[in-house]
Design an enzyme around this catalytic site. Structure first.
Site, PDB file in Angstrom:
ATOM      1  N   ASP A   1     -12.100   7.065   3.618  1.00 16.00           N
ATOM      2  CA  ASP A   1     -10.917   6.791   4.438  1.00 16.00           C
ATOM      3  C   ASP A   1     -10.532   5.314   4.411  1.00 16.00           C
ATOM      4  O   ASP A   1      -9.471   4.936   4.895  1.00 16.00           O
ATOM      5  CB  ASP A   1     -11.168   7.267   5.877  1.00 16.00           C
ATOM      6  CG  ASP A   1      -9.895   7.432   6.682  1.00 16.00           C
ATOM      7  OD1 ASP A   1      -8.805   7.389   6.066  1.00 16.00           O
ATOM      8  OD2 ASP A   1      -9.991   7.616   7.910  1.00 16.00           O
TER       9      ASP A   1
ATOM     10  N   GLU B   1      -9.339   3.680   2.001  1.00 11.27           N
ATOM     11  CA  GLU B   1      -8.791   3.835   0.652  1.00 11.27           C
ATOM     12  C   GLU B   1      -7.726   2.799   0.303  1.00 11.27           C
ATOM     13  O   GLU B   1      -7.525   2.481  -0.858  1.00 11.27           O
ATOM     14  CB  GLU B   1      -8.206   5.253   0.485  1.00 11.27           C
ATOM     15  CG  GLU B   1      -6.782   5.453   1.016  1.00 11.27           C
ATOM     16  CD  GLU B   1      -6.641   5.256   2.520  1.00 11.27           C
ATOM     17  OE1 GLU B   1      -7.659   5.373   3.221  1.00 11.27           O
ATOM     18  OE2 GLU B   1      -5.527   4.971   2.990  1.00 11.27           O
TER      19      GLU B   1
ATOM     20  N   ASP C   1       1.678   6.122   5.643  1.00  7.91           N
ATOM     21  CA  ASP C   1       0.694   5.207   5.075  1.00  7.91           C
ATOM     22  C   ASP C   1       1.191   4.545   3.780  1.00  7.91           C
ATOM     23  O   ASP C   1       0.453   3.824   3.117  1.00  7.91           O
ATOM     24  CB  ASP C   1      -0.629   5.960   4.848  1.00  7.91           C
ATOM     25  CG  ASP C   1      -1.852   5.075   5.014  1.00  7.91           C
ATOM     26  OD1 ASP C   1      -1.729   3.987   5.604  1.00  7.91           O
ATOM     27  OD2 ASP C   1      -2.946   5.478   4.547  1.00  7.91           O
TER      28      ASP C   1
ATOM     29  N   ARG D   1      -7.570  -0.435   0.792  1.00  6.45           N
ATOM     30  CA  ARG D   1      -8.120  -1.637   0.161  1.00  6.45           C
ATOM     31  C   ARG D   1      -8.519  -1.375  -1.283  1.00  6.45           C
ATOM     32  O   ARG D   1      -8.525  -2.289  -2.108  1.00  6.45           O
ATOM     33  CB  ARG D   1      -9.286  -2.156   1.013  1.00  6.45           C
ATOM     34  CG  ARG D   1     -10.451  -1.213   1.122  1.00  6.45           C
ATOM     35  CD  ARG D   1     -11.369  -1.554   2.288  1.00  6.45           C
ATOM     36  NE  ARG D   1     -10.758  -1.187   3.570  1.00  6.45           N
ATOM     37  CZ  ARG D   1     -11.335  -1.398   4.765  1.00  6.45           C
ATOM     38  NH1 ARG D   1     -12.501  -2.012   4.833  1.00  6.45           N
ATOM     39  NH2 ARG D   1     -10.724  -1.030   5.866  1.00  6.45           N
TER      40      ARG D   1
ATOM     41  N   ASP E   1      -2.456  10.120   3.914  1.00  4.69           N
ATOM     42  CA  ASP E   1      -3.859   9.751   4.083  1.00  4.69           C
ATOM     43  C   ASP E   1      -4.576  10.777   4.949  1.00  4.69           C
ATOM     44  O   ASP E   1      -4.494  10.749   6.167  1.00  4.69           O
ATOM     45  CB  ASP E   1      -3.961   8.354   4.714  1.00  4.69           C
ATOM     46  CG  ASP E   1      -5.406   7.876   4.816  1.00  4.69           C
ATOM     47  OD1 ASP E   1      -6.295   8.543   4.250  1.00  4.69           O
ATOM     48  OD2 ASP E   1      -5.627   6.825   5.456  1.00  4.69           O
TER      49      ASP E   1
ATOM     50  N   LYS F   1     -10.181  12.726   8.224  1.00  2.00           N
ATOM     51  CA  LYS F   1      -9.711  12.384   9.566  1.00  2.00           C
ATOM     52  C   LYS F   1      -9.663  13.660  10.412  1.00  2.00           C
ATOM     53  O   LYS F   1      -9.560  14.753   9.863  1.00  2.00           O
ATOM     54  CB  LYS F   1      -8.293  11.796   9.487  1.00  2.00           C
ATOM     55  CG  LYS F   1      -8.200  10.414   8.894  1.00  2.00           C
ATOM     56  CD  LYS F   1      -6.751   9.934   8.916  1.00  2.00           C
ATOM     57  CE  LYS F   1      -6.572   8.619   8.196  1.00  2.00           C
ATOM     58  NZ  LYS F   1      -7.248   7.477   8.823  1.00  2.00           N
TER      59      LYS F   1
ATOM     60  N   LYS G   1       0.847  -1.200   0.000  1.00  2.00           N
ATOM     61  CA  LYS G   1       0.000   0.000   0.000  1.00  2.00           C
ATOM     62  C   LYS G   1       0.880   1.247   0.000  1.00  2.00           C
ATOM     63  O   LYS G   1       1.708   1.428   0.885  1.00  2.00           O
ATOM     64  CB  LYS G   1      -0.920  -0.006   1.227  1.00  2.00           C
ATOM     65  CG  LYS G   1      -1.670   1.312   1.479  1.00  2.00           C
ATOM     66  CD  LYS G   1      -2.627   1.223   2.666  1.00  2.00           C
ATOM     67  CE  LYS G   1      -3.229   2.583   3.023  1.00  2.00           C
ATOM     68  NZ  LYS G   1      -4.150   2.529   4.177  1.00  2.00           N
TER      69      LYS G   1
HETATM   70  N1  BES Z   1      -4.241   4.361   6.969  1.00  2.00           N
HETATM   71  C1  BES Z   1      -5.402   4.089   7.740  1.00  2.00           C
HETATM   72  C2  BES Z   1      -5.164   3.047   8.829  1.00  2.00           C
HETATM   73  C3  BES Z   1      -4.220   3.422   9.926  1.00  2.00           C
HETATM   74  C4  BES Z   1      -4.696   3.989  11.099  1.00  2.00           C
HETATM   75  C5  BES Z   1      -2.866   3.167   9.833  1.00  2.00           C
HETATM   76  C6  BES Z   1      -3.822   4.324  12.111  1.00  2.00           C
HETATM   77  C7  BES Z   1      -1.986   3.494  10.850  1.00  2.00           C
HETATM   78  C8  BES Z   1      -2.469   4.076  11.996  1.00  2.00           C
HETATM   79  C9  BES Z   1      -6.514   3.574   6.840  1.00  2.00           C
HETATM   80  O1  BES Z   1      -6.526   4.071   5.544  1.00  2.00           O
HETATM   81  C10 BES Z   1      -7.791   3.968   7.465  1.00  2.00           C
HETATM   82  O2  BES Z   1      -8.065   5.142   7.511  1.00  2.00           O
HETATM   83  N2  BES Z   1      -8.569   2.991   7.894  1.00  2.00           N
HETATM   84  C11 BES Z   1      -9.837   3.220   8.502  1.00  2.00           C
HETATM   85  C12 BES Z   1     -10.816   2.253   7.889  1.00  2.00           C
HETATM   86  C13 BES Z   1     -12.237   2.542   8.230  1.00  2.00           C
HETATM   87  C14 BES Z   1     -12.697   3.845   7.609  1.00  2.00           C
HETATM   88  C15 BES Z   1     -13.074   1.394   7.726  1.00  2.00           C
HETATM   89  C16 BES Z   1      -9.686   2.969   9.998  1.00  2.00           C
HETATM   90  O3  BES Z   1      -8.959   2.059  10.392  1.00  2.00           O
HETATM   91  O4  BES Z   1     -10.302   3.718  10.763  1.00  2.00           O
HETATM   92 ZN    ZN Z   2      -4.758   4.668   4.799  1.00  2.00          ZN
HETATM   93 MN    MN Z   3      -7.579   5.893   5.386  1.00  2.00          MN
END
Ligand code: BES
Ligand code: ZN
Ligand code: MN
Length: 503
Positions: free
Chosen positions: A352, A354, A293, A356, A275, A282, A270
């Site tokens: 968010d 993104e 990220d 996947r 992000d 966020k 990824k």
């Molecule tokens: N990059 C984030 C995940 C992340 C969070 C990595 C904290 C490192 C530290 C990812 O893109 C994300 O935002 N995931 C969301 C998914 C949700 C919207 C289904 C999450 O984990 O809140």
């Molecule tokens: Zn992310």
């Molecule tokens: Mn995200």
């Protein structure tokens, strides 16, 4: 830092610092440490008797050589309790002792092989771990510090001699050091990419760095731009890229170590270079570390560096879809439906989620090119970080053999994994009313629903997913990891490549 094998009596090693070790609870040191203790007139034993040194893992003490041993000073490092000894303690001991040596301005350092004697580790393995611990532990990301107002320029360690008794040990140690150096240098290269600020490390810059790395080597790099990504039908990937003015790229690095075979393993990372969450924005503090990220992309790119130098007889392709996730006027919206490269439709419930989406198209590409197995690495979910913290990486796989191979490769690297479930029951949570799948489940089992979303695009190809959200970057120092990027995944993937290649 250069490595050198030295076959000699440990007490005769000449240099600025000599490193010896001690298990916790030992009152009278034996082996090499015992010999040094004796030469120093029992100085180490006295330190223990006075309670000034306990031998806790990573603990250090400095003693003057006082003309009684060849080295100017002796650093004793603790290995912790003998019952709790594991290979990763070797890396920790090497890291802590060398940082101590550097802090007292040593340039020429000699060390015994931690774990090789009383620890019961073979010489080659111990030497690899010492090299890894030394290189990983001394890492600093200081290229943007101009040094104004700081004291005299810091001295760096120039040479590390591995001191062994027998010539045959020097040969085995030399092999181990070479492997350890390759692995740790590659991990540090990944750390450099992840630690770069997001104004510097754009998708295009990531591609440039991959090209620079591959120059003149047995690695072929291709970089697909926005038009080619569109032509291939990667609309899930493009949807994420829409909100940023930095153009996206798909980076492909091929290593062909077994040209006679038509099999190729895929490593997919990824590469979200920042992000923000997109329109599902966020909050400010959740964005703190979101330049990291792209840690999955950095891991697969830099694993190729190590793999090419190690030369296993196996074909591997690294794929890194890279883009920012930003919320501008052209950004993807909530409720959008996009069509991935394989024709499947995705309902965007949360911009968010993104990672996947960009991985889905990269997986489709690997499937189309018949790559197998597919291993992806991603800072995918906060849920995985909540579950496992920064200690273990979440492992998801529908293939027990592949999962076991990755776990073993990780264990060897000191990168611990924990397998999380992929039961079919969880797939229900990704079902959409209006498209083939949606990009978020509900609140629960977020790490698994994220993983199963990616799996949906594998078309039954053996696959594993490493969620490195918790392990890719650290707020504060941990073991031999300084704060910041860890380079997680690089050494595991390289070990996996060695393990999967016929020997
Ligand atoms: N990059 C984030 C995940 C992340 C969070 C990595 C904290 C490192 C530290 C990812 O893109 C994300 O935002 N995931 C969301 C998914 C949700 C919207 C289904 C999450 O984990 O809140
Ligand atoms: Zn992310
Ligand atoms: Mn995200």
């Amino acid at each position: 830092m250069k490595f050198r094998m030295a076959v000699q009596d440990i007490t005769e090693y000449r240099g600025d610092v000599l490193i010896v070790n001690l298990f916790e609870g030992v009152e009278k040191p034996s082996g090499a440490t015992g010999a040094v203790d004796k030469a120093l007139g029992g100085a180490v034993s006295k330190l223990i008797a006075r309670g000034e040194f306990k031998g806790k893992r990573g603990e250090t003490a400095v003693l003057p050589g006082a003309g009684k041993v060849g080295a100017e000073r002796v650093v004793v490092v603790g290995l912790g309790k003998k019952e709790k000894f594991e290979r990763d303690i070797i890396r920790l001991a090497a890291a802590e002792s060398l940082k101590k040596a550097e802090s007292i301005k040593a340039e020429k350092v000699g060390t015994i092989l931690h774990g090789a004697g009383a620890g019961g580790t073979d010489t080659e393995t111990a030497a690899a771990a010492v090299a890894e611990g030394a290189i990983l532990g001394l890492y600093k990301f200081d290229k943007y510090r101009t040094g104004d107002g700081e004291e005299s320029p810091k001295k760096k360690i120039k040479e590390l001699a591995i001191v062994v008794r027998r010539r045959e040990d020097a040969v085995a140690a030399g092999r181990g050091v070479r492997r350890g150096e390759i692995l740790a240098d590659a991990a540090n290269r990944a750390r450099d990419l992840v630690n770069e600020p997001p104004n510097v490390l754009t998708p295009l810059e990531l591609a440039n760095r991959a090209r620079q790395m591959a120059k003149g080597r047995n690695l072929k790099v291709r970089v697909f731009g926005r038009d080619e990504i569109a032509r291939m039908g990667m609309n899930a990937f493009l949807g994420v890229a829409r909100g940023s003015s930095n153009p996206p790229v798909l980076i492909e690095i091929e290593y062909r170590g077994n040209p006679k075979s038509d099999k190729t393993m895929a490593f997919i990372g990824k590469g979200i270079t920042f992000d923000s969450g997109g329109l599902s924005l966020k909050n400010a503090s959740a964005m703190d570390d979101m330049k990291t990220d792209m840690s999955g992309a950095a891991a697969v790119i830099c694993a190729m560096d190590a793999i090419e130098r190690l030369g296993p007889k196996i074909n591997i392709t690294a794929l890194a879809p890279a883009t920012d996730n930003m919320p501008d006027g052209n950004a993807q919206k909530i409720g959008d439906i996009v069509r991935a490269m394989n024709g499947k439709t995705i309902e965007i419930k949360n911009t968010d989620a993104e990672g996947r989406l960009i991985l889905a198209d990269a997986v489709c590409y690997a499937v189309k090119k018949k790559m197998s197995p597919i291993v992806d690495l991603a800072t995918l979910t906060g849920a995985c970080m909540v579950a496992l913290g920064h200690v273990r990486t979440g492992l998801f796989s529908t293939d027990d053999e592949l999962a076991a191979a990755i776990t073993a490769a990780g264990e060897l690297a000191g990168e611990r994994m924990w397998r999380l479930p992929t039961d079919d029951d969880y797939r229900e949570m990704n079902k959409s009313e209006v498209a083939d799948i949606k990009n978020t489940g509900n609140r629960w089992a977020g790490a698994t629903t994220g993983a199963l979303f990616i799996e949906f695009f594998t078309n039954g190809t053996p696959w594993a997913h490493l969620d490195i959200a918790g392990t890719a970057s650290l707020e504060k120092k941990y073991r031999y990891y300084p704060a910041g990027a860890t380079g997680v995944g690089v050494r595991t993937l390289a070990n996996l490549a060695l393990d999967m290649a016929p020997r």
